[in-house]
Design a protein around this motif. Sequence first.
Motif, mmCIF file in Angstrom:
data_model
loop_
_atom_site.group_PDB
_atom_site.id
_atom_site.type_symbol
_atom_site.label_atom_id
_atom_site.label_comp_id
_atom_site.label_asym_id
_atom_site.label_seq_id
_atom_site.Cartn_x
_atom_site.Cartn_y
_atom_site.Cartn_z
ATOM 1 N N THR A 52 0.831 -1.205 0.000
ATOM 2 C CA THR A 52 0.000 0.000 0.000
ATOM 3 C C THR A 52 0.863 1.252 0.000
ATOM 4 O OG1 THR A 52 -1.766 -1.151 1.198
ATOM 5 C CG2 THR A 52 -1.803 1.253 1.231
ATOM 6 N N ARG A 133 -5.721 -8.404 -3.355
ATOM 7 C CA ARG A 133 -5.642 -8.843 -1.961
ATOM 8 C C ARG A 133 -5.119 -7.754 -1.027
ATOM 9 N NH1 ARG A 133 -2.345 -12.593 -2.722
ATOM 10 N NH2 ARG A 133 -0.430 -11.821 -1.749
ATOM 11 N N GLU A 134 -4.093 -7.048 -1.443
ATOM 12 C CA GLU A 134 -3.426 -6.114 -0.541
ATOM 13 C C GLU A 134 -3.817 -4.661 -0.751
ATOM 14 O OE1 GLU A 134 0.709 -6.577 -0.061
ATOM 15 O OE2 GLU A 134 0.672 -8.766 -0.054
ATOM 16 N N SER A 136 -7.084 -3.621 -1.376
ATOM 17 C CA SER A 136 -8.537 -3.524 -1.316
ATOM 18 C C SER A 136 -8.958 -2.413 -0.353
ATOM 19 C CB SER A 136 -9.139 -4.858 -0.851
ATOM 20 O OG SER A 136 -10.524 -4.716 -0.625
ATOM 21 N N SER A 138 -11.549 -2.169 1.179
ATOM 22 C CA SER A 138 -12.308 -2.743 2.289
ATOM 23 C C SER A 138 -11.406 -3.144 3.450
ATOM 24 C CB SER A 138 -13.104 -3.962 1.805
ATOM 25 O OG SER A 138 -12.224 -4.972 1.325
ATOM 26 N N SER A 139 -10.096 -3.174 3.218
ATOM 27 C CA SER A 139 -9.141 -3.485 4.276
ATOM 28 C C SER A 139 -8.960 -2.268 5.172
ATOM 29 C CB SER A 139 -7.798 -3.900 3.663
ATOM 30 O OG SER A 139 -6.786 -3.949 4.645
ATOM 31 N N THR A 142 -5.558 -0.397 4.804
ATOM 32 C CA THR A 142 -5.475 0.252 3.495
ATOM 33 C C THR A 142 -6.384 1.469 3.432
ATOM 34 O OG1 THR A 142 -4.939 -1.833 2.386
ATOM 35 C CG2 THR A 142 -5.809 -0.067 1.012
ATOM 36 N N THR A 215 1.077 0.222 6.473
ATOM 37 C CA THR A 215 0.071 -0.785 6.845
ATOM 38 C C THR A 215 0.703 -2.035 7.440
ATOM 39 O OG1 THR A 215 0.088 -1.726 4.614
ATOM 40 C CG2 THR A 215 -1.511 0.026 5.045
ATOM 41 N N THR A 216 2.021 -2.139 7.388
ATOM 42 C CA THR A 216 2.705 -3.305 7.962
ATOM 43 C C THR A 216 3.866 -2.831 8.831
ATOM 44 O OG1 THR A 216 4.204 -3.515 6.055
ATOM 45 C CG2 THR A 216 2.111 -4.724 5.956
#
Length: 252
Positions: A52, A133-134, A136, A138-139, A142, A215-216
């Motif tokens: 992200t 996957r990464e 989205s 909706s996360s 993110t 995000t990580t």
Amino acid sequence: MKRALHAEWTKMRTVPGPLWLLLGTVGTTVALSAAATAVVNCTANGCGGDTTKLTLIGVYLGQAPVAILAVLLIGGEYNSGLIRTTLTAVPRRATVLAAKAVTLTGVVAVGGTVAVLGAVLAGRLILPDLGDRELSPSSGPTLRALFGTVLYLILIGLLSLGVATAVRDAATSIGVVLGLLYIVPIVSQTISDPEWRRLLEKTAPMSSGLAIQATTNLGSLPISPWAGLGVTAAWAAVALMVGGLLLRTRNA
């Protein structure tokens, strides 16, 4: 206030400069993000880092047109002498600055949203499997990164507006703001003491504010995402307060 807002919006939309600077923000952000994403060696398991944040890297340069736009909003009036006309039409100087800040917030919010969504869309197109996957929306992390990045651009605009109000010269103000954004992080890398380097990274407006994109591995950051954005907000608030005070106490 309504009359002041109408006047500022009229000035904003009737000259070509603001539109081109907003387009510059969108184009620079999307292009740099797409280029960075395209050259990174990614696999189905990831890109070896924060995907992200990688797709939002274009904001590093995309914020510069926002800063220039904000500076010209009032610095350009000082350079041309139009500020006297503005203050004659709206004698309450705090109202003038507030109207400029509100107008700036609105246009940067729109331009910043387009730039951020465009950068993420480019990332999803370049990395279709990984992006689904990464990247989205909706996360939760993110979504926070996307929303926070738009807020960051708004705060950079307000910081620049405050600096230009205090300095009263467009060219000097642009130099001050861009130096604050880009030179301070470079200086921090030359500091050998890790504690002092970490402190500078936690207090500089860009390095602290862009923590919102992470995000990580949040534990490895010098400052947490929302706290970092709060530091940038503090810079903007102080700049606007100082600029507003000087606007009220000095002659035009």
